[in-house]
Motif scaffolding. Structure first.
Motif, PDB file in Angstrom:
ATOM      1  N   TRP A  14      -6.228  -5.299   3.228  1.00 47.56           N
ATOM      2  CA  TRP A  14      -6.750  -6.212   2.206  1.00 47.56           C
ATOM      3  C   TRP A  14      -5.693  -6.495   1.146  1.00 47.56           C
ATOM      4  O   TRP A  14      -4.630  -5.868   1.144  1.00 47.56           O
ATOM      5  N   PRO A  15      -5.949  -7.398   0.204  1.00 42.74           N
ATOM      6  CA  PRO A  15      -4.937  -7.763  -0.791  1.00 42.74           C
ATOM      7  C   PRO A  15      -4.530  -6.581  -1.663  1.00 42.74           C
ATOM      8  O   PRO A  15      -5.207  -5.561  -1.724  1.00 42.74           O
ATOM      9  N   GLY A  16      -3.422  -6.745  -2.364  1.00 47.65           N
ATOM     10  CA  GLY A  16      -2.837  -5.664  -3.132  1.00 47.65           C
ATOM     11  C   GLY A  16      -3.788  -5.049  -4.131  1.00 47.65           C
ATOM     12  O   GLY A  16      -4.343  -5.736  -4.977  1.00 47.65           O
ATOM     13  N   GLY A  17      -3.968  -3.747  -4.041  1.00 48.14           N
ATOM     14  CA  GLY A  17      -4.837  -3.051  -4.964  1.00 48.14           C
ATOM     15  C   GLY A  17      -5.180  -1.688  -4.420  1.00 48.14           C
ATOM     16  O   GLY A  17      -4.586  -1.211  -3.441  1.00 48.14           O
ATOM     17  N   MET A  18      -6.160  -1.048  -5.050  1.00 47.25           N
ATOM     18  CA  MET A  18      -6.547   0.292  -4.629  1.00 47.25           C
ATOM     19  C   MET A  18      -7.862   0.671  -5.288  1.00 47.25           C
ATOM     20  O   MET A  18      -8.300   0.065  -6.259  1.00 47.25           O
ATOM     21  N   GLY A  23       0.814  -1.203   0.000  1.00 46.75           N
ATOM     22  CA  GLY A  23       0.000   0.000   0.000  1.00 46.75           C
ATOM     23  C   GLY A  23       0.848   1.253   0.000  1.00 46.75           C
ATOM     24  O   GLY A  23       0.603   2.201  -0.751  1.00 46.75           O
ATOM     25  N   SER A  24       1.867   1.279   0.848  1.00 41.79           N
ATOM     26  CA  SER A  24       2.777   2.421   0.884  1.00 41.79           C
ATOM     27  C   SER A  24       3.542   2.562  -0.428  1.00 41.79           C
ATOM     28  O   SER A  24       3.814   3.678  -0.894  1.00 41.79           O
ATOM     29  N   PHE A  25       3.875   1.428  -1.011  1.00 42.79           N
ATOM     30  CA  PHE A  25       4.587   1.372  -2.286  1.00 42.79           C
ATOM     31  C   PHE A  25       3.780   2.096  -3.368  1.00 42.79           C
ATOM     32  O   PHE A  25       4.299   2.898  -4.139  1.00 42.79           O
ATOM     33  N   LEU A  26       2.467   1.825  -3.413  1.00 41.71           N
ATOM     34  CA  LEU A  26       1.603   2.430  -4.425  1.00 41.71           C
ATOM     35  C   LEU A  26       1.465   3.934  -4.229  1.00 41.71           C
ATOM     36  O   LEU A  26       1.367   4.692  -5.200  1.00 41.71           O
ATOM     37  N   PHE A  27       1.442   4.388  -2.979  1.00 43.35           N
ATOM     38  CA  PHE A  27       1.244   5.802  -2.690  1.00 43.35           C
ATOM     39  C   PHE A  27       2.525   6.624  -2.847  1.00 43.35           C
ATOM     40  O   PHE A  27       2.475   7.848  -2.862  1.00 43.35           O
ATOM     41  N   ASN A  28       3.675   5.970  -2.928  1.00 46.27           N
ATOM     42  CA  ASN A  28       4.955   6.669  -2.989  1.00 46.27           C
ATOM     43  C   ASN A  28       5.204   7.150  -4.419  1.00 46.27           C
ATOM     44  O   ASN A  28       5.387   6.351  -5.331  1.00 46.27           O
ATOM     45  N   SER A  29       5.208   8.463  -4.613  1.00 43.32           N
ATOM     46  CA  SER A  29       5.360   9.007  -5.967  1.00 43.32           C
ATOM     47  C   SER A  29       6.730   8.697  -6.565  1.00 43.32           C
ATOM     48  O   SER A  29       6.913   8.785  -7.780  1.00 43.32           O
ATOM     49  N   GLU A  30       7.711   8.348  -5.736  1.00 47.33           N
ATOM     50  CA  GLU A  30       9.022   7.981  -6.271  1.00 47.33           C
ATOM     51  C   GLU A  30       9.019   6.565  -6.840  1.00 47.33           C
ATOM     52  O   GLU A  30       9.930   6.190  -7.583  1.00 47.33           O
ATOM     53  N   SER A  31       8.004   5.777  -6.470  1.00 50.64           N
ATOM     54  CA  SER A  31       7.844   4.451  -7.064  1.00 50.64           C
ATOM     55  C   SER A  31       6.831   4.482  -8.199  1.00 50.64           C
ATOM     56  O   SER A  31       7.042   3.905  -9.257  1.00 50.64           O
ATOM     57  N   PHE A  32       5.694   5.150  -7.928  1.00 49.31           N
ATOM     58  CA  PHE A  32       4.625   5.288  -8.905  1.00 49.31           C
ATOM     59  C   PHE A  32       4.137   6.729  -8.876  1.00 49.31           C
ATOM     60  O   PHE A  32       3.742   7.222  -7.818  1.00 49.31           O
ATOM     61  N   GLY A  33       4.131   7.389 -10.014  1.00 46.20           N
ATOM     62  CA  GLY A  33       3.687   8.774 -10.041  1.00 46.20           C
ATOM     63  C   GLY A  33       2.982   9.123 -11.336  1.00 46.20           C
ATOM     64  O   GLY A  33       3.011   8.378 -12.314  1.00 46.20           O
TER      65      GLY A  33
END
Length: 607
Positions: free
Chosen positions: A475-479, A357-367
């Protein structure tokens, strides 16, 4: 010399045609069977395969018309066709491209973006022939007059943007969907949307005219806002094959800026989102109710004098935006490892789930913005961010390929070429276990803006209840993804309605590992996979049954469209269906384009 009555009629038609909403041209090619290839066509995500299709690969409207005329001539009278005796029932559908079909790209080409099965030419009667029109060779720009451009319907959104840039034109921001490898005809037929809460929120908003081949093989050109035009946009191909589209672009260049307030608590999510919507039109939100967090990105057009940000390292690599960008292939690989761990029930504490979840919200990983900078030793390295300014044509849609690189070079999760490169590196490093590739499952609905606070409260409650039996309360990986939308007046497009009624597109996306399960695993599927499926079905039932939200025709499982408990047909005004079915009777009397799944929707569900 006096004119004959036929010539006089022709002159009258010529003089008046500019005032008519419809221009009909008869297809005059002789009847003969088209050249076909027998093949199975697979979707981009690999979860829909149209089997044993007779594939026709046309290059022009005339070739589409010739093929349709031939198949229509073979339809028995009992099915609405002209054949007095005999005849073979046929269903025809259109796909833009298909995975595993082209040898020229090593069979790695992306497939069509659809997972319910609307793209498959499948009839309900045994022995019905299946014909797919593959539009991959209909991608030409036909003519241009100022900022008005006529194009073939198989052209991709990325190709439209590149053409516009080359001609010093700009595609109005907000009209285009975020995925650049979609086709022009496909986005219109499914009512695909862009990003905008006041105007220019759908691809059809910049369309002036549409040329299509109807179910008898006739070629017809209509204005976008004619009754027939409103039946074509979002009409799932019920009236025929869209072959050419005239777009209204803007002269000159434009610039667009994206920015984000950053990661926020969702304690006052509904109120804050509606307040943001009052100020800005183009808003995209990522939300994790299980983590009680959300992140909004606002995109707006800015003066042409605004500096590019981040500053490009060279003219060929300006900042781009418009999609949820992985920063690099290593990020994709790491995401694959996290997703595999999540779905194998190895996450006893919820650590992997929260990390993803943190990975998805991190703009340095996903932007939203994809740019380049000078790295160590002067090497040019990519990076992602949420805040950036670029040319409008570069900032509103993206595809799998990295800007400025050859096809297949990108880092989309679902691009087979990406995983081939990741696996090659892992093998070279001596790894005995390869990272499983990832599938992305998404379903989306057009929700009335007035229902947004209640929906958010309902989904928060679901997430809270789930925390009692999920490790770490995750919950499982997603958003969840929410996009501002705008109404249309099309007959059966999901966002149809009064312009006074705002609409929010609400999407649930779930990442899954492509891991083969043995017999025991199939019967005892990991808890997280079961839980992910439960979240999806709760989401579907909540939106359709309680909030009467219409599903996106191109983003959803067949179970949504075949449900008899909450029929999709009932979500539209009866008068809209009456108009659409009347047009179908006029333009497709033999129902060549009405497949089994479409028939199910029309009947109120069931197969």
């Amino acid at each position: 010399m006096p004119l004959s009555s036929r010539a006089a009629a022709a002159w009258v038609l010529l003089l008046c045609v500019c005032a008519l909403p419809l221009i009909e041209i008869q297809a005059l090619s002789p009847l003969k069977p088209p050249k076909t290839i027998t093949a199975s066509l697979t979707s981009a995500y690999g979860d829909v395969t149209c089997e044993n299709q007779q594939v026709v690969v046309p290059t022009s409207t005339a070739e589409v018309a010739a093929a349709v005329r031939y198949y229509y001539s073979m339809q028995p009278a009992s099915a609405g066709g002209p054949a007095a005796t005999g005849g073979t029932p046929v269903k025809i559908r259109v796909v833009s491209r298909a995975r595993g079909f082209n040898a020229s790209d090593g069979y790695r080409q992306m497939g069509f973006h659809e997972r319910a099965g609307f793209a498959c030419a499948k009839g309900s009667q045994p022995g019905t022939g299946a014909v797919s029109l593959l539009m991959v060779n209909m991608r030409k720009v036909l003519r241009r007059s100022g900022a008005t451009v006529r194009m073939q319907a198989g052209i991709t959104l990325t190709e439209i943007l590149r053409y516009a840039t080359s001609q010093n034109l700009t595609v109005p921001f907000g009209a285009m969907p975020q995925y650049g490898d979609l086709t022009l005809g496909g986005t219109l037929a499914t009512g695909a949307h862009g990003l905008g809460g006041r105007s220019n929120a759908n691809m059809a908003d910049i369309v002036r005219a549409i040329t299509f081949v109807d179910g008898t093989g006739n070629i017809t050109r209509v204005s976008r806002n004619s009754n027939v035009g409103r039946g074509l946009v979002g009409g799932l191909g019920m009236l025929g094959v869209i072959t050419e589209v005239t777009l209204q672009l803007k002269p000159g260049s434009g610039k667009t800026r994206s920015w984000s307030p950053g990661l926020r608590s969702d304690a006052n999510f509904a109120q804050e989102l509606l307040q943001l919507w009052e100020k800005y039109s183009h808003i995209l939100v990522y939300w994790r109710p299980d983590l009680n967090q959300y992140k909004a990105t606002v995109v707006e057009e800015v003066p042409l004098s605004s500096p590019l940000h981040p500053p490009p390292v060279n003219a060929s690599l300006p900042p781009t935006g418009g999609l949820f960008h992985p920063q690099s292939e290593s990020i994709v690989s790491t995401a694959g490892q996290l997703i595999a761990a999540l779905h194998s029930d190895k996450d006893s504490t919820g650590l992997f789930c929260r990390a993803f979840g943190s990975f998805l919200f991190n703009s340095e990983s996903f932007g939203w913005v994809y740019g380049y900078k000078q790295g160590a030793g002067g090497a040019i390295t990519p990076f992602t961010a949420d805040n950036g300014t670029g040319f409008t044509n570069d900032m509103q849609t993206s595809e799998c390929d990295i800007p400025g690189s050859p096809p297949g070079s990108g880092s989309c999760f679902y691009n087979p070429a990406v995983w081939e490169r990741i696996w090659a590196k892992e093998k070279a490093a001596g790894s005995s276990r390869l990272t499983p590739s990832i599938s992305f499952e998404e379903i989306e609905f057009a929700l009335e803006a007035t229902s947004l606070p209640s929906f958010i409260a309902d989904f928060k409650l679901m997430a809270a209840n789930m925390k009692t039996d999920v490790p770490g309360g995750c919950w499982p990986g997603g958003m969840m993804m929410l996009r501002t939308g705008f109404r249309t007046r099309d007959h059966i497009s999901p966002q149809t309605g009064s312009a006074a009624e705002r609409v929010m597109w609400v999407e649930l996306g779930v990442f899954r590992p492509n891991v083969p399960l043995n017999a025991q695993q199939q019967s005892l599927k990991p808890r997280q996979q079961k839980r992910g499926a439960a979240v999806q079905q709760y989401f579907e039932q909540l939106l359709v049954c309680k909030y009467k939200a219409r599903p996106h025709w191109g983003k959803g499982w067949s179970r949504v469209f075949t449900s008899t408990a909450c029929p999709i047909k009932d979500l539209y005004p009866a008068s809209n269906w009456a108009t659409q079915l009347s047009l179908q009777q006029q333009y497709d009397p033999a129902k060549l384009f009405e497949t089994q799944l479409l028939s199910s929707v029309l009947m109120g569900g069931g197969l």
